[in-house]
Write a protein that holds these residues in place. Structure first.
Motif, PDB file in Angstrom:
ATOM      1  N   ALA A 237     -36.930 -73.429  15.739  1.00  0.00           N
ATOM      2  CA  ALA A 237     -35.471 -73.401  15.674  1.00  0.00           C
ATOM      3  C   ALA A 237     -34.869 -74.753  15.332  1.00  0.00           C
ATOM      4  N   TRP A 238     -35.581 -75.863  15.657  1.00  0.00           N
ATOM      5  CA  TRP A 238     -35.048 -77.196  15.383  1.00  0.00           C
ATOM      6  C   TRP A 238     -35.108 -77.543  13.892  1.00  0.00           C
ATOM      7  N   ASP A 239     -35.701 -76.679  13.088  1.00  0.00           N
ATOM      8  CA  ASP A 239     -35.736 -76.886  11.642  1.00  0.00           C
ATOM      9  C   ASP A 239     -34.472 -76.379  10.968  1.00  0.00           C
ATOM     10  N   TYR A 240     -33.508 -75.932  11.752  1.00  0.00           N
ATOM     11  CA  TYR A 240     -32.254 -75.393  11.228  1.00  0.00           C
ATOM     12  C   TYR A 240     -31.081 -75.981  12.008  1.00  0.00           C
ATOM     13  N   GLY A 241     -29.931 -76.040  11.360  1.00  0.00           N
ATOM     14  CA  GLY A 241     -28.732 -76.549  12.007  1.00  0.00           C
ATOM     15  C   GLY A 241     -27.529 -75.691  11.674  1.00  0.00           C
ATOM     16  N   LEU A 242     -26.602 -75.579  12.613  1.00  0.00           N
ATOM     17  CA  LEU A 242     -25.427 -74.721  12.452  1.00  0.00           C
ATOM     18  C   LEU A 242     -24.432 -75.346  11.480  1.00  0.00           C
TER      19      LEU A 242
END
Length: 423
Positions: A237-242
């Motif tokens: 999940a830390w490979d993506y950002g909002l």
């Protein structure tokens, strides 16, 4: 705006289980939202928002404690409590979200999703401003503690300006009933829809696959995403950002300036240091009239407006020899001519000798709030004229970052309408 030849792919925006307020558990959706963390500018900003509702999002994005560690722990504890109490709840299906902001004739629509961070080094996401390390460290501590993206950053891309691809999906979605609708105290109407249909998601994916994006707002959050990604060796999940992604071919953003308030430099001292290096003349108020004089002067060259002593002082016509001595030469001429470049290199660093530190300089988006704060502290308000969007985009394409806090794109998304949990 398409990718450069060095990039293998473009933007990847994936669905996620949006974490949203449960309307029945809060006073109103408007009462729990906030501007982005760095735009809470009124003198009583935090108190005002915290008193609007006990569950206002500022308790997560700007927790009040004495140390960074304590702030992170407090925000994490608050988030856990709100989840346990049913104040916040995840949507049952992963989705992209269409987000609309409207005020009078202004209309902005975009897509909220989890953006893949890996293309950052390949020229897919283009920053245009430098960041302040202490702010990145603060945001990283908060995200690390809460394991959540608490507010989206704002990205823009240039589509074809037609109702095809992602634009067609956005326009089709807004014909449905929204998940939520609210009007905040600034007069903006906000609506949110979800996209869960696989066919529609596939259209968005295919359309964005050859796009670049410009960071319009949220450089510190972007740098924080990248820092936290580097701390996690396993894919996840830390490979993506909002992010909120807006097609400015359809919905052009407004570009505003970000002003400076120099806490420890009185106006009289600031003006005295400019003698012989700039032209300084007093212009008539009130504030809107003085800002009009600044805009007129900015059409002809570098221009700043100083105030805080009850008068307005227009600063123009810098000494060319001073600029040659103080501004670095290894940058494009468009960068060397920026008002922010001249301010930081020639004025703050050289003539005023004011270090760019939080206890010395406060960055404020609201013009009147900047003046009010300068008058209250006995400091100097440095009011800026906005940079044109095409200048920002052209410098970003060249890989040139502007001085920190050079621009403010808007309208900015309200914080608190949809969050992203990372666990």
């Amino acid at each position: 705006m398409t990718t450069t030849g060095t990039a293998e792919h473009g933007l990847r925006l994936i669905p996620f289980h949006g974490l949203r307020y449960v309307p029945e558990r809060v006073g109103s959706l408007a009462a729990v939202t906030s501007p982005p963390y760095d735009v809470v500018v009124r003198p009583d900003g935090l108190n005002h928002l915290e008193s609007a509702d006990p569950h206002n999002i500022v308790r997560l994005i700007l927790p009040q404690a004495d140390t960074p560690e304590a702030r992170g722990a407090q925000a994490a504890r608050t988030l856990r409590d709100w989840l346990a109490e049913g104040v916040l709840s995840p949507d049952p299906r992963p989705a992209l979200y269409v987000y609309e902001q409207r005020k009078g004739d202004l209309l902005q629509r975009g897509l909220i999703g989890a953006l893949a961070l890996s293309p950052a080094a390949e020229g897919i996401v283009l920053p245009h401003e430098d960041v302040m390390p202490h702010v990145v460290a603060d945001r990283a501590g908060l995200m690390r503690a809460t394991a959540a993206n608490l507010e989206p950053l704002l990205l823009t891309y240039l589509g074809e300006g037609t109702r095809t691809g992602a634009a067609a999906v956005v326009e089709g979605t807004v014909a449905r009933e929204p998940l939520l609708a609210t009007t905040t105290e600034d007069g903006f109407q906000h609506r949110l829809w979800s996209i869960t249909d696989p066919a529609e998601l596939a259209v968005v994916t295919a359309d964005l696959d050859h796009r670049q994006a410009l960071i319009a707002d949220g450089h510190h959050r972007w740098a924080t995403y990248l820092r936290l990604q580097s701390e996690h060796s396993e894919p996840g999940a830390w490979d993506y950002g909002l992010v909120l992604l807006v097609d400015t071919a359809r919905y052009p953003l407004q570009v505003r300036a970000i002003h400076r308030m120099l806490r420890r430099l009185p106006v009289a001292e600031a003006l005295a240091a400019l003698d012989g290096s700039f032209r300084v003349r007093t212009v008539e108020g009130p504030l809107p009239r003085a800002m009009a004089a600044l805009a007129e002067a900015a059409e002809r060259g570098n221009a700043l407006l100083l105030t805080g002593d009850g008068s307005f002082h227009l600063v123009t016509d810098p000494d060319p020899e001073l600029l040659d001595r103080t501004i670095r030469r290894d940058r494009p001429e468009a960068w060397r001519r920026l008002d922010a470049t001249v301010l930081h290199a020639a004025l703050l660093d050289h003539l005023w000798q004011v270090p760019d530190e939080p206890e010395q300089i406060t960055y404020i988006h609201d013009t009147a709030a900047t003046v009010e704060m300068a008058e209250r502290h006995g400091g100097t308000a440095v009011l800026m004229h906005p940079v044109r969007e095409e200048v920002v985009r052209d410098l970003a394409r060249q890989g040139v970052t502007m001085p920190r806090k050079s621009t403010s794109f808007g309208p900015k998304p309200a914080t608190g309408l949809v969050l992203r949990a990372l666990d």
